[in-house]
Design a protein around this motif. Structure first.
Motif, PDB file in Angstrom:
ATOM      1  N   UNK A   1      38.699   9.133  41.417  1.00 19.44           N
ATOM      2  CA  UNK A   1      40.043   9.726  41.288  1.00 19.44           C
ATOM      3  C   UNK A   1      39.990  11.012  40.457  1.00 19.44           C
ATOM      4  N   UNK A   2      39.125  11.008  39.438  1.00 23.49           N
ATOM      5  CA  UNK A   2      39.000  12.209  38.595  1.00 23.49           C
ATOM      6  C   UNK A   2      38.553  13.401  39.440  1.00 23.49           C
ATOM      7  N   UNK A   3      37.643  13.139  40.379  1.00 22.14           N
ATOM      8  CA  UNK A   3      37.139  14.229  41.236  1.00 22.14           C
ATOM      9  C   UNK A   3      38.253  14.807  42.119  1.00 22.14           C
ATOM     10  N   UNK A   4      39.259  13.976  42.410  1.00 23.48           N
ATOM     11  CA  UNK A   4      40.383  14.454  43.235  1.00 23.48           C
ATOM     12  C   UNK A   4      41.491  15.072  42.384  1.00 23.48           C
ATOM     13  N   UNK A   5      41.286  15.115  41.085  1.00 23.82           N
ATOM     14  CA  UNK A   5      42.302  15.708  40.200  1.00 23.82           C
ATOM     15  C   UNK A   5      43.371  14.725  39.766  1.00 23.82           C
ATOM     16  N   UNK A   6      43.183  13.429  40.087  1.00 27.08           N
ATOM     17  CA  UNK A   6      44.260  12.470  39.840  1.00 27.08           C
ATOM     18  C   UNK A   6      44.308  11.959  38.396  1.00 27.08           C
ATOM     19  N   UNK A   7      43.337  12.388  37.573  1.00 27.58           N
ATOM     20  CA  UNK A   7      43.399  12.022  36.153  1.00 27.58           C
ATOM     21  C   UNK A   7      43.854  13.208  35.301  1.00 27.58           C
ATOM     22  N   UNK A   8      44.224  14.280  35.996  1.00 26.35           N
ATOM     23  CA  UNK A   8      44.743  15.444  35.253  1.00 26.35           C
ATOM     24  C   UNK A   8      45.970  15.993  35.968  1.00 26.35           C
ATOM     25  N   UNK A   9      46.806  15.070  36.417  1.00 23.48           N
ATOM     26  CA  UNK A   9      47.912  15.459  37.308  1.00 23.48           C
ATOM     27  C   UNK A   9      48.812  16.544  36.706  1.00 23.48           C
TER      28      UNK A   9
ATOM     29  N   UNK B   1      54.689  10.888  41.033  1.00 19.49           N
ATOM     30  CA  UNK B   1      55.305   9.631  41.488  1.00 19.49           C
ATOM     31  C   UNK B   1      54.680   9.164  42.799  1.00 19.49           C
ATOM     32  N   UNK B   2      54.404  10.095  43.706  1.00 22.12           N
ATOM     33  CA  UNK B   2      53.803   9.686  44.986  1.00 22.12           C
ATOM     34  C   UNK B   2      52.370   9.182  44.763  1.00 22.12           C
ATOM     35  N   UNK B   3      51.643   9.808  43.820  1.00 25.32           N
ATOM     36  CA  UNK B   3      50.267   9.360  43.526  1.00 25.32           C
ATOM     37  C   UNK B   3      50.302   7.917  43.002  1.00 25.32           C
ATOM     38  N   UNK B   4      51.150   7.661  42.008  1.00 25.10           N
ATOM     39  CA  UNK B   4      51.184   6.312  41.403  1.00 25.10           C
ATOM     40  C   UNK B   4      51.681   5.287  42.427  1.00 25.10           C
TER      41      UNK B   4
ATOM     42  N   UNK C   1      49.589  12.180  51.425  1.00 22.44           N
ATOM     43  CA  UNK C   1      48.689  11.819  52.535  1.00 22.44           C
ATOM     44  C   UNK C   1      47.263  11.626  52.014  1.00 22.44           C
ATOM     45  N   UNK C   2      46.836  12.558  51.164  1.00 22.86           N
ATOM     46  CA  UNK C   2      45.476  12.499  50.627  1.00 22.86           C
ATOM     47  C   UNK C   2      45.292  11.212  49.802  1.00 22.86           C
ATOM     48  N   UNK C   3      46.262  10.910  48.946  1.00 28.22           N
ATOM     49  CA  UNK C   3      46.124   9.732  48.083  1.00 28.22           C
ATOM     50  C   UNK C   3      46.262   8.442  48.899  1.00 28.22           C
TER      51      UNK C   3
END
Ligand SMILES: Cc1cc2nc3c(=O)[nH]c(=O)nc-3n(C[C@H](O)[C@H](O)[C@H](O)COP(=O)(O)OP(=O)(O)OC[C@H]3O[C@@H](n4cnc5c(N)ncnc54)[C@H](O)[C@@H]3O)c2cc1C
Length: 379
Positions: free
Chosen positions: A45-53, A70-73, A14-16
């Motif tokens: 995206x880095x601030x949301x943690x999406x570059x360190x999944x 998988x849901x993020x990508x 939902x967030x992504x």
């Protein structure tokens, strides 16, 4: 068996999705047209943690599972396939092998930088004469004192001109064939590192893809990832995980093609009624939706297999093979549903059509996926 995301996975999805709708979708067409790298989006995206999944929290990461990944990508690719693949490579082809094969010093040095997005990651395997046949690579690495000297050319490298940390494969022992390949963590500031030509591509134009040229490149000995000779194994294992990312990218593209087709077919009037009333259009939409659902289940199945531990090559290859063909077929149908308008740059489906094709090619072509699947069945 429960075919449902858990609460945390639903929250991330939902967030992504909201982030992608607000921040990624509105600029996707412009970045594609200008061939502009999504630097600002990656910072957000880095601030949301999406570059360190996958990265453990002790190194500044989000420590999420592969289904969340998988849901993020999928959600990012649904709005911009270029941003999707950059994110996928950064997480699964760069952070992941450092996590899995790195020494404590390597993890401490590189994982926090990758998690914060201070440097973007790239994976340099392919060479002009070594694509599907990665074992035929010719780049060499020779130990001289406390440094490896690397010479060779890599090609088609996602984020090549922008990446600060690059996983590089090179031959350390020619006589040992594929067992003579080793892996190195390279920084773009190292002496002898050069970015070559940037490719003018059919699609995913916001992802800058280039050659990388290594001329007497000096890499500290401690930047060897794993042991000498482990490189081919590291590449194959890493690509298994990467293929889950490409399957997710493909599902995202396919879902976008369906979203656009549903909306357009309800609005476009011909013969005095919306084209959605015609059975020919309904059948295309039904077929797209069915394949997407199946592709998403294969994707989750591969992600689940990876998290469970043990081998998941077959599951990842099946997900990537089916999802990429689904993306291409969905994009073809979406353009057809849009008629002449779908053939113009005014409509998103034109970009989806160009972006879908690459999912059948990189991180192993569809033919290579079939080799992996058959290989695991005929062992
Ligand atoms: C936009 C883009 C981004 C990329 N990003 C990266 C990246 O970040 N890092 C990286 O290392 N690489 C990257 N690649 C390279 C990509 O992974 C390769 O292009 C791909 O693996 C195929 O290799 P090739 O292009 O040399 O094709 P080839 O291997 O020459 O294949 C040509 C054709 O022959 C078929 N073929 C080959 N061998 C067999 C066989 N044994 N049996 C049946 N058919 C076969 C293939 O399936 C294909 O249809 C990227 C490529 C592109 C276009």
């Amino acid at each position: 068996m429960k075919l449902e995301l858990n609460d945390q996975q639903k929250m991330i999805q939902k967030m992504v999705r909201e982030f992608a709708e607000k921040e990624v979708g509105p600029i996707a067409a412009e970045l594609d047209e200008k061939g502009e790298y999504p630097t600002e989006t990656l910072e957000k995206m880095a601030k949301l943690g999406l570059l360190g999944i996958f990265i453990p929290t002790e190194y500044g990461g989000a420590a999420l599972d592969t289904i969340s990944y998988a849901t993020v990508i999928e959600e990012i690719s649904r709005k911009c396939a270029s941003t999707g693949v950059i994110t996928s490579v950064h997480n699964s082809l760069v952070s992941y092998p450092i996590m899995k094969y790195g020494t404590e010093e390597q993890k401490k040095k590189y994982l926090p930088i990758l998690a914060k997005g201070e440097k973007i990651g790239a994976f340099a395997g392919t060479e002009p004469n070594a694509g599907s046949d990665l074992g035929a690579m010719q780049t060499t690495a020779k130990l001289k004192g406390n440094k490896y000297i690397i010479n060779g050319d890599k090609t088609f490298i996602t984020s090549g001109p922008k990446a600060g940390i690059i996983i590089v494969f090179a031959v350390t022992d020619k006589s040992a064939g594929a067992k003579g390949i080793s892996t190195f963590i390279v920084e773009n500031t190292m002496k002898g590192f050069k970015v070559g030509s940037i490719f003018d591509k059919m699609g995913i134009n916001a992802n800058l893809v280039s050659e990388l040229i290594f001329e007497e490149m000096e890499v500290p000995k401690e930047n060897l990832l794993g042991k000498e000779g482990d490189g081919f194994k590291i590449a194959l294992n890493t690509l298994d995980g990467g293929r889950i990312g490409i399957a997710a990218q493909a599902v995202g593209i396919a879902q976008a093609a369906l979203d656009e087709s549903i909306e357009y077919s309800k609005q476009r009037q011909q013969f005095g009624r919306p084209i959605a009333k015609f059975q020919a259009i309904q059948w295309m939409i039904a077929e797209m939706a069915t394949s997407i659902e199946a592709a998403r289940y294969l994707l989750y199945n591969a992600a689940y297999a990876k998290d469970k531990g043990g081998r998941f090559s077959k599951e990842a290859a099946m997900a990537k093979l089916f999802a990429s063909e689904t993306a291409m077929n969905a994009a073809i149908k979406a353009v057809q549903i849009h008629g002449g308008y779908g053939y113009t740059k005014e409509y998103t489906v034109e970009r989806l059509f160009r972006d879908a094709k690459i999912t059948e090619i990189y991180e192993g072509t569809s033919e290579v996926q079939k080799m992996v699947i058959a290989g695991s069945l005929l062992r």
